[in-house]
Write a protein that holds these residues in place. Structure first.
Motif, PDB file in Angstrom:
ATOM      1  N   ARG A 316       3.079   8.985  11.636  1.00  0.00           N
ATOM      2  CA  ARG A 316       1.647   9.184  11.444  1.00  0.00           C
ATOM      3  C   ARG A 316       1.295   9.051   9.966  1.00  0.00           C
ATOM      4  NH1 ARG A 316      -2.966   9.134  14.589  1.00  0.00           N
ATOM      5  NH2 ARG A 316      -4.649   9.981  13.305  1.00  0.00           N
ATOM      6  N   ASP A 319      -3.087  12.442   6.379  1.00  0.00           N
ATOM      7  CA  ASP A 319      -4.492  12.599   6.014  1.00  0.00           C
ATOM      8  C   ASP A 319      -4.645  12.463   4.502  1.00  0.00           C
ATOM      9  OD1 ASP A 319      -5.120  13.028   8.644  1.00  0.00           O
ATOM     10  OD2 ASP A 319      -5.201  15.217   8.481  1.00  0.00           O
ATOM     11  N   THR A 322      -5.089   6.088   3.432  1.00  0.00           N
ATOM     12  CA  THR A 322      -5.573   5.121   4.418  1.00  0.00           C
ATOM     13  C   THR A 322      -4.622   3.935   4.485  1.00  0.00           C
ATOM     14  OG1 THR A 322      -7.859   5.759   3.923  1.00  0.00           O
ATOM     15  CG2 THR A 322      -7.530   3.678   5.090  1.00  0.00           C
ATOM     16  N   GLY A 348      -2.455   6.096  13.082  1.00  0.00           N
ATOM     17  CA  GLY A 348      -3.443   6.381  12.045  1.00  0.00           C
ATOM     18  C   GLY A 348      -3.820   5.187  11.198  1.00  0.00           C
TER      19      GLY A 348
END
Length: 410
Positions: A316, A319, A322, A348
């Motif tokens: 993943r 957060d 990007t 993601g």
């Protein structure tokens, strides 16, 4: 310059004012480059994203689009380079709606001219690859160098107005790489290293490009025993970016290599593993901060998308970081159908279609998202993106994914 009767008639208005203006443009470009004649071209590829066009350029296209169909339509297959926005996903990366609206206007105008909205810089992997000896009017530097070198087709770098003029007349000035004499090798490059991933191929292309003295330099490369399409894509795109190089030959691989030297002695360059590794070292930073990881420039093939999905499976993107990949609509459709898109986005990542990062208003994206530190496996993107306010770093695809998952450069 010697024109045929047909060309002279078009120049003097026999096919209407739009084609007369297009022919006048081609003639002026030809005179600048001392072309003695024009050559008939069978395909055109137009670079005309809105970052280059602006409001004035889009309005010009709309003026052409308002003419009668027979006066405005292109007369040869004509395709487009990546656009400045993904109409299906622009909001996911905070793209300014005003930019998207301008892109929609440009798209509509091109379609009114009969241009096929392929939105790609990898048409040679997707849509009607050219063949040896075919004369073209292609724009994107990566498209040109691949078509000239890997296929043995013939094109110069055509700016947007010139490519459009060729699309309207099926002609281009006969100079540069349309001519036999300019396709002969001018420098010999001996590669003394095994190439591993796409970064190695891009780094080698960058190093060769930097050593070319002008647009008309043609390297003859020895020491590469095998290569696939994606490897040569990264190799040529970087060479073109760093050297404005439009043609190379690889001994034993490319179609014109056997006659490229023709027994002549030319200056020699040697490049080894230390040289290739030194390329990535230029972009090392003291800190490990990371904002965005980009796989683009050129757009990714279906094979590259599958490789990226494999690196992301079971992981993943953290957060605050990007991960973006770009491809063309045809590859995106196939990736959707095969489940590749889902694998990338479940981890993601964001897969965009019809765009390529530095052509999609990258400065505005950085400002809207707070991006500064960018990581990529593309040597071409590394060369171009600093001008948009980014601090780039280049690494292998695997290391880029590891960094996106960690949220820092690893």
């Amino acid at each position: 310059m010697r024109l045929t009767d047909e060309e002279d008639a078009i120049l003097n208005g026999s096919a209407g004012p739009i084609r007369a203006r297009a022919m006048a443009h081609i003639v002026e470009v030809g005179r600048f480059f001392d072309a003695e004649r024009l050559v008939e071209v069978s395909q055109a590829h137009i670079m005309a994203d809105t970052e280059a066009l602006g409001e004035t350029g889009v309005a010009y296209l709309e003026g052409l689009a308002a003419a009668d169909w027979e006066d405005r339509r292109v007369v040869i297959p004509t395709i487009t380079d990546p656009r400045g926005a993904d109409f299906k996903a622009y909001d996911r990366i905070r793209h300014d709606r005003a930019i998207v609206t301008l892109e929609e206007r440009a798209r509509d105008a091109f379609m009114a001219l009969g241009v096929m909205m392929t939105d790609t810089c990898i048409n040679y992997q997707t849509i009607m690859p050219p063949v040896k000896g075919e004369h073209l009017a292609f724009g994107d530097t990566g498209v040109c160098i691949y078509s000239n070198s890997v296929f043995g087709a013939r094109t110069n770098y055509e700016g947007g107005p010139s490519a459009l003029a060729s699309a309207l007349t099926a002609r281009a000035p006969a100079y540069g790489f349309h001519l036999d004499r300019n396709r002969r090798a001018t420098q010999r490059v001996i590669v003394e290293a095994e190439l591993a991933d796409y970064l190695d191929w891009g780094a080698l292309g960058a190093l060769i490009g930097e050593r070319m003295g002008s647009y008309f330099e043609v390297p003859y490369v020895e020491g590469i025993n095998a290569a696939n399409s994606d490897q040569l894509k990264h190799f040529g795109a970087a060479m073109a970016s760093y050297g404005s190089t439009a043609l190379y030959h690889v001994a034993g691989l490319t179609p014109e290599a056997d006659e490229a030297l023709d027994g002549r002695e030319v200056p020699e360059i040697k490049l080894n593993r230390a040289d290739i590794d030194s390329y990535a070292d230029r972009f090392r930073r003291e800190d490990d901060t990371l904002d965005v990881v980009v796989f683009a420039v050129p757009q990714l093939s279906l094979i590259e998308l599958g490789e990226l999905a494999g690196h992301l499976d079971g992981r993943r993107v953290v957060d605050g970081t990007t991960l973006i990949a770009t491809t063309n609509p045809e590859m995106k459709s196939a990736a959707d159908r095969m489940g590749i898109t889902k694998r990338i986005e479940d981890a993601g990542g964001i897969l965009l279609e019809g765009v390529c990062y530095y052509q999609m208003h990258a400065r505005e994206l950085a400002e809207a998202n707070g991006w500064h530190r960018l990581m990529t496996n593309s040597a071409k993107l590394t060369n171009t993106i600093a001008g948009y306010g980014y601090a780039p770093m280049v690494a292998s695809m695997a290391r880029c994914v590891d960094s996106a998952v960690a949220g820092r450069v690893v």
